[in-house]
Structure formats: structure tokens, C-alpha cells
Write a protein that holds these residues in place. Structure first.
Motif, PDB file in Angstrom:
ATOM      1  N   TYR A  62       0.977  -1.161  -0.021  1.00 54.39           N
ATOM      2  CA  TYR A  62       0.057  -0.067   0.160  1.00 54.39           C
ATOM      3  C   TYR A  62       0.913   1.236   0.115  1.00 54.39           C
ATOM      4  O   TYR A  62       2.089   1.244   0.197  1.00 54.39           O
ATOM      5  N   PHE A  63       0.067   2.465  -0.278  1.00 55.54           N
ATOM      6  CA  PHE A  63       0.899   3.761  -0.140  1.00 55.54           C
ATOM      7  C   PHE A  63      -0.045   4.653   0.340  1.00 55.54           C
ATOM      8  O   PHE A  63      -1.159   4.727   0.350  1.00 55.54           O
ATOM      9  N   GLN A  64       0.567   5.577   0.973  1.00 55.19           N
ATOM     10  CA  GLN A  64       0.077   7.035   1.519  1.00 55.19           C
ATOM     11  C   GLN A  64      -0.076   7.845   0.291  1.00 55.19           C
ATOM     12  O   GLN A  64       0.641   7.787  -0.315  1.00 55.19           O
ATOM     13  N   GLN A  65      -1.175   8.583   0.142  1.00 52.24           N
ATOM     14  CA  GLN A  65      -1.340   9.481  -1.046  1.00 52.24           C
ATOM     15  C   GLN A  65      -0.419  10.663  -0.849  1.00 52.24           C
ATOM     16  O   GLN A  65      -0.102  10.871  -2.155  1.00 52.24           O
ATOM     17  N   ASN A  66       0.288  10.972  -0.101  1.00 52.36           N
ATOM     18  CA  ASN A  66       1.338  12.033  -0.256  1.00 52.36           C
ATOM     19  C   ASN A  66       2.565  11.391  -0.633  1.00 52.36           C
ATOM     20  O   ASN A  66       3.535  12.258  -0.915  1.00 52.36           O
ATOM     21  N   TRP A  67       2.791  10.074  -0.825  1.00 50.77           N
ATOM     22  CA  TRP A  67       4.143   9.671  -1.255  1.00 50.77           C
ATOM     23  C   TRP A  67       4.076   9.742  -2.871  1.00 50.77           C
ATOM     24  O   TRP A  67       4.995   9.651  -3.589  1.00 50.77           O
ATOM     25  N   VAL A  68       2.720  10.006  -3.335  1.00 52.58           N
ATOM     26  CA  VAL A  68       2.615  10.026  -4.995  1.00 52.58           C
ATOM     27  C   VAL A  68       3.481  11.217  -5.512  1.00 52.58           C
ATOM     28  O   VAL A  68       4.177  11.024  -6.631  1.00 52.58           O
ATOM     29  N   GLY A  69       3.382  12.287  -5.025  1.00 50.93           N
ATOM     30  CA  GLY A  69       3.996  13.323  -5.373  1.00 50.93           C
ATOM     31  C   GLY A  69       3.240  14.290  -6.523  1.00 50.93           C
ATOM     32  O   GLY A  69       2.059  13.776  -6.617  1.00 50.93           O
ATOM     33  N   ASP A  70       3.797  15.337  -6.702  1.00 53.15           N
ATOM     34  CA  ASP A  70       3.004  16.458  -7.726  1.00 53.15           C
ATOM     35  C   ASP A  70       3.511  15.912  -9.050  1.00 53.15           C
ATOM     36  O   ASP A  70       4.576  16.075  -9.481  1.00 53.15           O
ATOM     37  N   HIS A  71       2.507  15.748 -10.010  1.00 54.05           N
ATOM     38  CA  HIS A  71       3.120  15.214 -11.408  1.00 54.05           C
ATOM     39  C   HIS A  71       1.773  15.877 -12.281  1.00 54.05           C
ATOM     40  O   HIS A  71       0.866  16.100 -11.941  1.00 54.05           O
ATOM     41  N   THR A  72       2.401  15.753 -13.362  1.00 52.07           N
ATOM     42  CA  THR A  72       1.275  16.397 -14.494  1.00 52.07           C
ATOM     43  C   THR A  72       0.260  15.135 -14.856  1.00 52.07           C
ATOM     44  O   THR A  72       0.563  14.089 -14.572  1.00 52.07           O
ATOM     45  N   ALA A  73      -0.915  15.791 -15.312  1.00 51.41           N
ATOM     46  CA  ALA A  73      -2.023  14.437 -15.794  1.00 51.41           C
ATOM     47  C   ALA A  73      -1.127  13.936 -16.897  1.00 51.41           C
ATOM     48  O   ALA A  73      -1.752  12.368 -16.848  1.00 51.41           O
ATOM     49  N   GLU A  74      -0.239  14.306 -17.672  1.00 49.39           N
ATOM     50  CA  GLU A  74       0.451  13.315 -18.728  1.00 49.39           C
ATOM     51  C   GLU A  74       1.211  12.176 -17.980  1.00 49.39           C
ATOM     52  O   GLU A  74       1.287  11.081 -18.442  1.00 49.39           O
ATOM     53  N   TRP A  75       2.139  12.614 -16.865  1.00 47.80           N
ATOM     54  CA  TRP A  75       2.651  11.632 -16.151  1.00 47.80           C
ATOM     55  C   TRP A  75       1.750  10.612 -15.591  1.00 47.80           C
ATOM     56  O   TRP A  75       2.136   9.286 -15.625  1.00 47.80           O
ATOM     57  N   PHE A  76       0.856  10.982 -14.917  1.00 48.50           N
ATOM     58  CA  PHE A  76      -0.252  10.067 -14.117  1.00 48.50           C
ATOM     59  C   PHE A  76      -0.822   9.267 -15.648  1.00 48.50           C
ATOM     60  O   PHE A  76      -0.718   7.901 -15.058  1.00 48.50           O
ATOM     61  N   GLN A  77      -1.050   9.594 -16.633  1.00 46.21           N
ATOM     62  CA  GLN A  77      -1.616   8.700 -17.813  1.00 46.21           C
ATOM     63  C   GLN A  77      -0.462   7.799 -18.122  1.00 46.21           C
ATOM     64  O   GLN A  77      -0.840   6.577 -18.380  1.00 46.21           O
ATOM     65  N   SER A  78       0.775   8.320 -17.946  1.00 48.37           N
ATOM     66  CA  SER A  78       1.844   7.346 -18.130  1.00 48.37           C
ATOM     67  C   SER A  78       1.947   6.049 -17.540  1.00 48.37           C
ATOM     68  O   SER A  78       2.809   5.242 -17.711  1.00 48.37           O
ATOM     69  N   ARG A  79       1.312   6.121 -16.172  1.00 48.90           N
ATOM     70  CA  ARG A  79       1.756   5.229 -15.187  1.00 48.90           C
ATOM     71  C   ARG A  79       0.279   4.162 -15.315  1.00 48.90           C
ATOM     72  O   ARG A  79       0.518   2.972 -14.698  1.00 48.90           O
TER      73      ARG A  79
END
Length: 113
Positions: A7-24
Motif C-alpha cells: 500500500y501507499f500513502q497518498q502524499n507519497w505520490v508526489g506532484d505530477h502532470t496529468a500526462e505523467w499520471f496517464q503514463s503510469r
């Protein structure tokens, strides 16, 4: 076989662009497909990020109280969880690493008792 929560804590995700999230999306979905194919996946999913949609059930007073919102106000909260059922710690570590690579952020792992 032992079940592990990855699992992960939401704050571990970091700030990223919408494109970066889409790439995941594809890499993280690929890991889930691989876990399904290996027969180790129990559950995987991200959690709603808007804590206003959370609610709490608390029976510590002797009566169940249902309240809107999170139990406590905090900047750290669970962002997602994957549960696997594997034969040993090394296999759990391997899958945790795969999930971390797929998502692109750190994961914590604990045995489910």
C-alpha cells in the motif's frame, strides 16, 4: 501461503502532470495482470482521494456512530492497496517492487495476520 498488503500513502505520490499520471496507467495495470496470471492477486485498487466522501464507523462508545468524513484530520491518508497471497517473503518483495515500478511511487508492505 501468506497474505501481504502492499500500500501507499497518498502524499507519497508526489506532484505530477496529468500526462505523467496517464503514463503510469498501463505499467500499473500490467503488474495487476501479471499478478492475476501468477495466481497471487487477492485485490488491488486505488482509493477515493476526496476525504469528504469518506465516512467513519466507531463503536468504541458502546453504540455504533456513523459520521461523515475521515476519523481524524490528517495530511497523510491511504491512497491504494494491493493484497497478494504468496509462498514467501522474497516473492512478496518481488511483487512490491513491481507495484512500485508500475505506479511510480513508494510502496509499504506488511503481513496480513
Amino acid at each position: 501461503m501468506t497474505q501481504y498488503a502492499i500500500y501507499f500513502q497518498q502524499n507519497w505520490v508526489g506532484d505530477h502532470t496529468a500526462e505523467w499520471f496517464q503514463s503510469r496507467v498501463e505499467p500499473s495495470n500490467a503488474v495487476v495482470r501479471d499478478m492475476e496470471a501468477a495466481g497471487v492477486l487477492v485485490f488491488a485498487g486505488g482509493l477515493e482521494e476526496d476525504l469528504a466522501d469518506a465516512f467513519t464507523a466507531d463503536a468504541t462508545s458502546g453504540t455504533v456512530q456513523i459520521t461523515d468524513g475521515p476519523y481524524t484530520e490528517t495530511t497523510e491518508y491511504l491512497g491504494g492497496i494491493t493484497v497478494i497471497d504468496v509462498p514467501d517473503l522474497e516473492t512478496a518483495k518481488m511483487w512490491a517492487g513491481r507495484v512500485a515500478e508500475g505506479c511510480g511511487w513508494p510502496q509499504e508492505v506488511r503481513v496480513i495476520k
